[in-house]
Design an enzyme around this catalytic site. Structure first.
Site, PDB file in Angstrom:
ATOM      1  N   THR A 125       0.831  -1.212   0.000  1.00 37.45           N
ATOM      2  CA  THR A 125       0.000   0.000   0.000  1.00 37.45           C
ATOM      3  C   THR A 125       0.865   1.261   0.000  1.00 37.45           C
ATOM      4  OG1 THR A 125      -1.486   1.302   1.414  1.00 37.45           O
ATOM      5  CG2 THR A 125      -0.167  -0.336   2.518  1.00 37.45           C
ATOM      6  N   ASP A 126       0.292   2.346  -0.488  1.00 35.36           N
ATOM      7  CA  ASP A 126       1.020   3.631  -0.445  1.00 35.36           C
ATOM      8  C   ASP A 126       1.200   4.130   0.986  1.00 35.36           C
ATOM      9  OD1 ASP A 126      -1.625   4.442   0.101  1.00 35.36           O
ATOM     10  OD2 ASP A 126      -1.669   6.014  -1.433  1.00 35.36           O
ATOM     11  N   GLU A 127       0.443   3.548   1.924  1.00 32.75           N
ATOM     12  CA  GLU A 127       0.564   3.999   3.318  1.00 32.75           C
ATOM     13  C   GLU A 127       1.932   3.673   3.917  1.00 32.75           C
ATOM     14  OE1 GLU A 127      -2.444   3.708   6.140  1.00 32.75           O
ATOM     15  OE2 GLU A 127      -4.074   3.896   4.711  1.00 32.75           O
ATOM     16  N   TYR A 149      -1.665  -0.483  11.137  1.00 31.03           N
ATOM     17  CA  TYR A 149      -1.960  -1.113   9.838  1.00 31.03           C
ATOM     18  C   TYR A 149      -0.803  -0.918   8.879  1.00 31.03           C
ATOM     19  CZ  TYR A 149      -3.571  -1.363   5.008  1.00 31.03           C
ATOM     20  OH  TYR A 149      -3.652  -1.625   3.661  1.00 31.03           O
ATOM     21  N   LYS A 153       1.817  -3.622   7.193  1.00 32.11           N
ATOM     22  CA  LYS A 153       1.946  -3.796   5.735  1.00 32.11           C
ATOM     23  C   LYS A 153       3.389  -3.543   5.292  1.00 32.11           C
ATOM     24  CE  LYS A 153      -0.837  -4.516   3.040  1.00 32.11           C
ATOM     25  NZ  LYS A 153      -1.367  -5.788   2.478  1.00 32.11           N
TER      26      LYS A 153
END
Ligand code: NAD
Ligand code: TDX
Length: 333
Positions: A125-127, A149, A153
């Site tokens: 994810t871009d997070e 989260y 990831k």
């Protein structure tokens, strides 16, 4: 036949990918492995029941024997969508995120290492880049995840890479921006706000509503994954962004205007702790392989709103029971 294992295929993006895979790849045999957590929904796949090239297995990616059972008959391509995915839930209780997102990915990587396969695609994810106050994140940017989260990831993302660097496993890592479209669980911004507006409920906007996300239509995410396995290089990371940076308040306004609901339904609520201000991706690496997102944001969000308006039978059963308990605790509304 190419044997494909899709973990988390009963969720939002996974179910779109399974439908896409069966349509776009007539030589793919698709097995879904999904634990059916609160976010996994058999209705997302029910139209595929009985298809010869599709099978569903209920199981947990963090349990080795479940993974082994899914591997029976062999796996050529693995797409790991399975994860706990909601940032707010990770703030309330991180344990499940560590167990599934980190340990579950490890379990899949171990099975892949012992049995072998052609491609292991880790859906990241871009997070993982953390908040990006200005500019755009390239794949070589520092990872600074700021909630449980995104940290789980990021751990899985780098663990997958380590299996490439250390054991030569053909791992591909994709970092997508915020997805939207039909069948997204109504705890995430867009489906929550659409369904609340349809129900005449307030729309709980965090902080000042000025946080920015880059929105990617889910079908464009699916074609990006095709490009990665067809033309990507093992061990590499590919950003997947829609190129649609929008402030939360502007998304909210669009939903309300579309449905003819007044702005008085916006309810400013206390901000999410550690709330990343902005995400933005440089997708030049994937675009150089020939991928481009095809969906215009305004048209696709309008289609998405229409889908939820027409499919109360999909989301009304979800917004009851345990969901309402979560909702009341989260928002105190
Ligand atoms: P989702 O929450 O809708 O679905 C997750 C699915 O995984 C569910 O079907 C659930 O039952 C299953 N699952 C959870 N734990 C499992 C376990 N231990 N074993 C097997 N299955 C399990 O999620 P989504 O939004 O479709 O996201 C899919 C993937 O894409 C995730 O890895 C997520 O991190 C990533 N991603 C999502 C977005 C987004 O905007 N939604 C953006 C970038 C990356
Ligand atoms: O009630 C809300 N009010 C609100 O203002 C919710 C649920 C969200 N928001 C804000 C927070 C974010 O700035 O909207 C923005 C989007 O929030 P989410 O839909 O929760 O997504 P986000 O936190 O950005 O994470 C999503 O994108 C990256 C997915 O949930 C992740 O799985 C993915 O990796």
């Amino acid at each position: 036949m190419t044997r494909v294992l899709v973990t988390g295929g009963a969720g939002f993006i996974g179910s779109h990918f399974v439908h896409h895979a069966l349509e776009a790849h007539p030589d793919w045999q698709v097995t879904v492995l999904d634990k059916l957590t609160y976010a996994g929904n058999p209705a997302n796949l029910e139209d595929l029941e009985g298809q010869a090239r599709y099978r569903f297995l209920k199981g947990d990616i963090a349990i080795r024997r479940d993974v082994q059972a899914a591997w029976d008959g062999g796996v050529d391509l693995l797409f790991n969508f399975a994860a706990e995915t909601h940032v707010d839930r990770s703030i309330g209780d991180p344990e499940g995120f560590i167990r599934t997102d980190v340990y579950g990915t490890y379990t899949l990587l171990e099975e892949a290492r012992s049995r072998g396969l052609r491609a292991f695609v880790q859906i990241s994810t871009d997070e993982v880049y953390g908040s990006v106050p200005s500019g755009v994140s390239r794949e070589d940017a520092t990872l600074l995840p700021s909630n449980p989260y995104s940290a789980s990831k990021a751990a899985a993302d780098r663990l997958a890479y380590s299996y490439h660097a250390t054991y030569g496993l053909p791992v591909f890592i994709t970092r997508a921006s915020n997805n939207y479209g039909p069948r997204q669980y109504p705890e995430k911004l867009i489906p929550l706000f659409i369904t609340n507006a349809l129900d005449g409920q307030p729309l709980p906007l965090y902080g000042d509503g000025l946080n920015v996300r880059d929105w990617l239509y889910v079908a464009d995410h699916c074609t990006a994954l095709d490009t990665v396995i067809e033309r990507g290089t093992p061990g590499e990371v590919y950003n997947v962004g829609g190129g649609n940076e929008r402030r939360n308040i502007d998304i909210t306004g669009r939903i309300l205007d579309h449905l003819g609901v007044p702005r008085t339904f916006i309810r400013y609520v206390p901000d999410r702790p550690g709330h990343d201000r902005r995400y933005a991706l440089d997708c030049g690496k994937l675009r150089a392989l020939g991928w481009t997102p095809r969906h215009n944001f305004e048209a696709a969000i309008d289609d998405t709103i229409r889908w939820y308006a027409a499919h109360r039978d999909w989301w009304e059963p979800i917004k009851s029971g345990a969901y309402l308990e979560y909702y009341r605790t989260q928002y105190r509304l």
